[in-house]
Write a protein that holds these residues in place. Structure first.
Motif, mmCIF file in Angstrom:
data_model
loop_
_atom_site.group_PDB
_atom_site.id
_atom_site.type_symbol
_atom_site.label_atom_id
_atom_site.label_comp_id
_atom_site.label_asym_id
_atom_site.label_seq_id
_atom_site.Cartn_x
_atom_site.Cartn_y
_atom_site.Cartn_z
ATOM 1 N N THR A 190 0.830 -1.202 0.000
ATOM 2 C CA THR A 190 0.000 0.000 0.000
ATOM 3 C C THR A 190 0.867 1.255 0.000
ATOM 4 O O THR A 190 1.876 1.322 0.701
ATOM 5 N N THR A 191 0.446 2.224 -0.778
ATOM 6 C CA THR A 191 1.084 3.541 -0.784
ATOM 7 C C THR A 191 -0.012 4.597 -0.671
ATOM 8 O O THR A 191 -0.958 4.610 -1.475
ATOM 9 N N ILE A 192 0.091 5.454 0.340
ATOM 10 C CA ILE A 192 -0.879 6.535 0.546
ATOM 11 C C ILE A 192 -0.105 7.845 0.640
ATOM 12 O O ILE A 192 0.724 8.023 1.538
ATOM 13 N N LEU A 193 -0.362 8.737 -0.286
ATOM 14 C CA LEU A 193 0.343 10.013 -0.328
ATOM 15 C C LEU A 193 -0.666 11.140 -0.513
ATOM 16 O O LEU A 193 -1.657 10.989 -1.235
ATOM 17 N N ARG A 194 -0.403 12.270 0.164
ATOM 18 C CA ARG A 194 -1.248 13.435 -0.042
ATOM 19 C C ARG A 194 -1.156 13.879 -1.497
ATOM 20 O O ARG A 194 -0.080 13.876 -2.102
ATOM 21 N N GLN A 226 -8.567 21.620 3.655
ATOM 22 C CA GLN A 226 -9.850 22.301 3.439
ATOM 23 C C GLN A 226 -10.592 22.371 4.766
ATOM 24 O O GLN A 226 -10.774 21.358 5.447
ATOM 25 N N GLU A 227 -11.028 23.580 5.159
ATOM 26 C CA GLU A 227 -11.848 23.740 6.369
ATOM 27 C C GLU A 227 -13.322 23.611 5.976
ATOM 28 O O GLU A 227 -13.798 24.308 5.074
ATOM 29 N N ASN A 228 -14.033 22.726 6.677
ATOM 30 C CA ASN A 228 -15.417 22.423 6.327
ATOM 31 C C ASN A 228 -16.382 23.001 7.362
ATOM 32 O O ASN A 228 -16.016 23.297 8.508
ATOM 33 N N GLY A 229 -17.648 23.112 6.968
ATOM 34 C CA GLY A 229 -18.662 23.702 7.838
ATOM 35 C C GLY A 229 -19.027 22.852 9.029
ATOM 36 O O GLY A 229 -19.625 23.342 10.003
ATOM 37 N N ASP A 230 -18.702 21.559 9.014
ATOM 38 C CA ASP A 230 -19.040 20.675 10.139
ATOM 39 C C ASP A 230 -17.911 20.593 11.158
ATOM 40 O O ASP A 230 -17.775 19.591 11.867
ATOM 41 N N ASN A 231 -17.037 21.650 11.191
ATOM 42 C CA ASN A 231 -15.940 21.729 12.157
ATOM 43 C C ASN A 231 -14.887 20.643 11.921
ATOM 44 O O ASN A 231 -14.261 20.156 12.857
ATOM 45 N N THR A 232 -14.674 20.270 10.654
ATOM 46 C CA THR A 232 -13.636 19.283 10.315
ATOM 47 C C THR A 232 -12.652 19.901 9.332
ATOM 48 O O THR A 232 -12.948 20.874 8.650
ATOM 49 N N ILE A 233 -11.460 19.280 9.310
ATOM 50 C CA ILE A 233 -10.433 19.623 8.326
ATOM 51 C C ILE A 233 -10.290 18.409 7.413
ATOM 52 O O ILE A 233 -10.274 17.255 7.880
ATOM 53 N N SER A 234 -10.143 18.650 6.117
ATOM 54 C CA SER A 234 -10.006 17.535 5.174
ATOM 55 C C SER A 234 -8.736 17.655 4.347
ATOM 56 O O SER A 234 -8.295 18.759 4.028
ATOM 57 N N ASN A 235 -8.151 16.500 4.056
ATOM 58 C CA ASN A 235 -7.013 16.374 3.137
ATOM 59 C C ASN A 235 -7.374 15.339 2.079
ATOM 60 O O ASN A 235 -8.115 14.369 2.351
ATOM 61 N N VAL A 236 -6.841 15.534 0.889
ATOM 62 C CA VAL A 236 -7.072 14.590 -0.208
ATOM 63 C C VAL A 236 -5.819 13.725 -0.380
ATOM 64 O O VAL A 236 -4.689 14.233 -0.386
ATOM 65 N N TYR A 237 -6.022 12.412 -0.539
ATOM 66 C CA TYR A 237 -4.922 11.454 -0.652
ATOM 67 C C TYR A 237 -5.064 10.611 -1.917
ATOM 68 O O TYR A 237 -6.180 10.328 -2.363
ATOM 69 N N ASN A 238 -3.923 10.216 -2.453
ATOM 70 C CA ASN A 238 -3.882 9.228 -3.532
ATOM 71 C C ASN A 238 -3.549 7.871 -2.930
ATOM 72 O O ASN A 238 -2.619 7.749 -2.123
ATOM 73 N N LEU A 239 -4.290 6.862 -3.333
ATOM 74 C CA LEU A 239 -4.142 5.515 -2.780
ATOM 75 C C LEU A 239 -3.749 4.549 -3.892
ATOM 76 O O LEU A 239 -4.382 4.524 -4.953
ATOM 77 N N THR A 240 -2.700 3.765 -3.655
ATOM 78 C CA THR A 240 -2.285 2.707 -4.578
ATOM 79 C C THR A 240 -2.096 1.424 -3.781
ATOM 80 O O THR A 240 -1.385 1.413 -2.771
ATOM 81 N N ILE A 241 -2.728 0.350 -4.236
ATOM 82 C CA ILE A 241 -2.599 -0.952 -3.576
ATOM 83 C C ILE A 241 -2.228 -1.985 -4.635
ATOM 84 O O ILE A 241 -2.889 -2.093 -5.674
ATOM 85 N N VAL A 242 -1.180 -2.737 -4.365
ATOM 86 C CA VAL A 242 -0.752 -3.822 -5.253
ATOM 87 C C VAL A 242 -1.055 -5.147 -4.578
ATOM 88 O O VAL A 242 -0.629 -5.395 -3.446
ATOM 89 N N ASN A 243 -1.788 -5.998 -5.261
ATOM 90 C CA ASN A 243 -2.146 -7.320 -4.748
ATOM 91 C C ASN A 243 -1.093 -8.321 -5.212
ATOM 92 O O ASN A 243 -0.933 -8.572 -6.409
ATOM 93 N N LYS A 244 -0.368 -8.917 -4.266
ATOM 94 C CA LYS A 244 0.697 -9.861 -4.605
ATOM 95 C C LYS A 244 0.253 -11.311 -4.514
ATOM 96 O O LYS A 244 1.077 -12.215 -4.626
ATOM 97 N N THR A 245 -1.022 -11.541 -4.312
ATOM 98 C CA THR A 245 -1.546 -12.895 -4.218
ATOM 99 C C THR A 245 -2.216 -13.277 -5.531
ATOM 100 O O THR A 245 -2.369 -12.465 -6.439
ATOM 101 N N ARG A 301 -3.401 -4.103 -9.625
ATOM 102 C CA ARG A 301 -3.092 -2.832 -8.979
ATOM 103 C C ARG A 301 -4.380 -2.000 -8.876
ATOM 104 O O ARG A 301 -5.124 -1.878 -9.857
ATOM 105 N N PHE A 302 -4.633 -1.459 -7.701
ATOM 106 C CA PHE A 302 -5.812 -0.614 -7.469
ATOM 107 C C PHE A 302 -5.342 0.800 -7.182
ATOM 108 O O PHE A 302 -4.485 1.022 -6.319
ATOM 109 N N GLU A 303 -5.887 1.759 -7.903
ATOM 110 C CA GLU A 303 -5.530 3.162 -7.702
ATOM 111 C C GLU A 303 -6.804 3.982 -7.543
ATOM 112 O O GLU A 303 -7.758 3.812 -8.316
#
Length: 454
Positions: free
Chosen positions: A351-355, A362-381, A412-414
């Motif tokens: 697994t690789t997770i990078l911003r 991003q500051e949201n109206g529900d009192n939360t902060i959000s970040n966007v991430y890219n996700l890559t998963i390689v299945n070795k089975t 590979r899942f992205e």
């Protein structure tokens, strides 16, 4: 010996005093060792051709897909994330070659090197078939351009070009797979013009090497022959001339060597094995077979030229093991064992997770902060895996770009996801967060990343 007799140490045997090329016209070899090498070469050639077509779990037996950073070695798949494991495997292979050279000399060159197999077992056999043995070939090359010469040269070089193109395409399948190669063959070459040009260029290089450059690859280009000066010692088994038995030479002397030069005439690099170990010698055994024939004719015991170490000839000492062999063996065993351990214990997914680059929080109206991430998963089975990502270190929620995370076998899942964390959970502008990857509610891997906030 005179200075002239020692000139073989000054320059390669296929080069004159001015540095010009001297063509080697080797006599066609035959005998017990040549038959063994021929059978072994057939096995290696069959393996080389069959590998792209053999399937293990619906994957090629060996695939070196550099473009997609995917390597399959005997059914085991390695991705770019497995570079360390591949490095251990390559290091083990190099140490094995070193250990084998220390013990058995350049047996790799004579028996398994692709250069030797293609040149001696394919191209030279075609040359012998069309142009004849060394005397006929020499006479043909030195003679005028008659109709017979034009016909023979055209036929020979036409076959050489065809084989060079076939070799390139087989090698191509090792890097693309047989399915992709079949697609390329069916498609118009204009759609793959750059690849077609590369194939023609590589085929031209192969044709030039095996038609003209030939043994100079071994004597001038390949560094392995020069390594043997460092790796070999008096215990290494190499193709050797038994000087104690053979000297003094000549039919009227007491030695078994009658100085017939048959060992020289059959050598593909043109050396005289009686001068001792030389960088041009590829341990092809042609001189062993030829000398044994002469020994049979003169009613003398075979083995004047044979596989033996310097210590064996000088002292009758047959053991090849010494401190250096044992040290190399221990190091090889340790490194290969480490490779086996890392390979067996590697995670089933990577697994690789990078911003996402260029995006801030991003500051949201529900009192939360959000970040966007890219996700890559390689299945070795070899099984399809339904996965789920969860936040382990903080309270928060994850919003995936898609509805499901299903990674196909060896796939590979992205994707992209947004992580929302309440402000009260954050104590600094950079917070380390930990994610968990679950398969059927079972945690199979964790990954840490950075969360940015005001």
């Amino acid at each position: 010996m005179s200075i002239a007799e020692l000139s073989f140490r000054d320059r390669p045997i296929n080069m004159d005093a001015k540095g010009s090329r001297k063509w080697v016209y080797a006599k066609k070899p035959s005998g017990k060792w040549y038959r063994r090498r021929t059978l072994f070469s057939w096995f290696l050639l069959l393996f080389w051709i069959a590998v792209p077509w053999i399937r293990v779990n619906e994957n090629p037996l060996i695939l070196l897909d550099i473009a997609n950073r995917k390597f399959i070695i005997f059914g085991a798949i390695f991705w770019a994330q497995d570079t360390f494991i591949l490095a251990l495997l390559m290091l083990s292979f190099v140490l094995f070659i070193v250990l084998f050279t220390v013990t058995f000399g350049r047996i790799w060159c004579g028996w398994a090197c692709p250069q030797t197999i293609f040149l001696e077992m394919i191209f030279r056999k075609i040359e012998y078939l069309i142009e004849g043995d060394y005397k006929k070939r020499y006479k043909l090359d030195q003679g005028p351009w008659t109709g017979e010469k034009i016909l023979k040269k055209t036929l020979k070089h036409g076959l050489f070009i065809f084989i060079a193109i076939a070799m390139t395409n087989v090698f191509l399948m090792w890097f693309t797979g047989s399915e992709r190669w079949l697609e390329l063959v069916r498609e118009p070459f204009r759609q793959n013009l750059s690849g077609f040009i590369v194939m023609i260029v590589v085929s031209g290089v192969f044709y030039w090497i095996y038609s003209f450059f030939r043994e100079q690859v071994c004597t001038m280009v390949c560094p392995y022959g020069r390594m043997q000066g460092v790796l070999l010692d008096s215990n290494s088994i190499v193709v050797s001339y038994d000087y104690k038995r053979g000297e003094p030479r000549g039919t009227k002397n007491e030695g078994d060597c009658i100085d017939c030069h048959q060992c020289v005439s059959v050598c593909p690099t043109g050396i005289d094995i009686r001068n001792g170990t030389q960088l041009e010698c590829i341990n092809c055994t042609a001189c062993i077979d030829q000398c044994n024939k002469i020994m049979h004719i003169t009613n003398k015991a075979p083995g004047l030229i044979r596989y033996a170490s310097e210590k064996t000839i000088k002292e009758g000492h047959a053991s090849v093991w010494n401190t250096r062999n044992r040290a190399y063996s221990v190091v090889l065993l340790v490194i290969f064992s480490f490779f086996i351990y890392t390979f067996v214990s590697r995670p089933v997914i990577e697994t690789t997770i990078l911003r996402t680059p260029g995006l801030l929080f991003q500051e949201n109206g529900d009192n939360t902060i959000s970040n966007v991430y890219n996700l890559t998963i390689v299945n070795k089975t070899h099984e399809e895996m339904p996965l789920e990502i969860r936040l382990l270190s903080h309270k928060g929620r994850i919003q995936m770009a898609g509805n499901s995370m299903i990674v196909k076998d060896q796939g590979r899942f992205e994707s992209t996801f947004i992580l929302f964390i309440p402000k009260e959970e954050l104590n600094s502008d950079k917070t380390e967060v930990e994610f968990g990857i679950f398969n059927n509610n079972e945690l199979i891997e964790t990954y840490k990343a950075t969360f940015v906030s005001p």
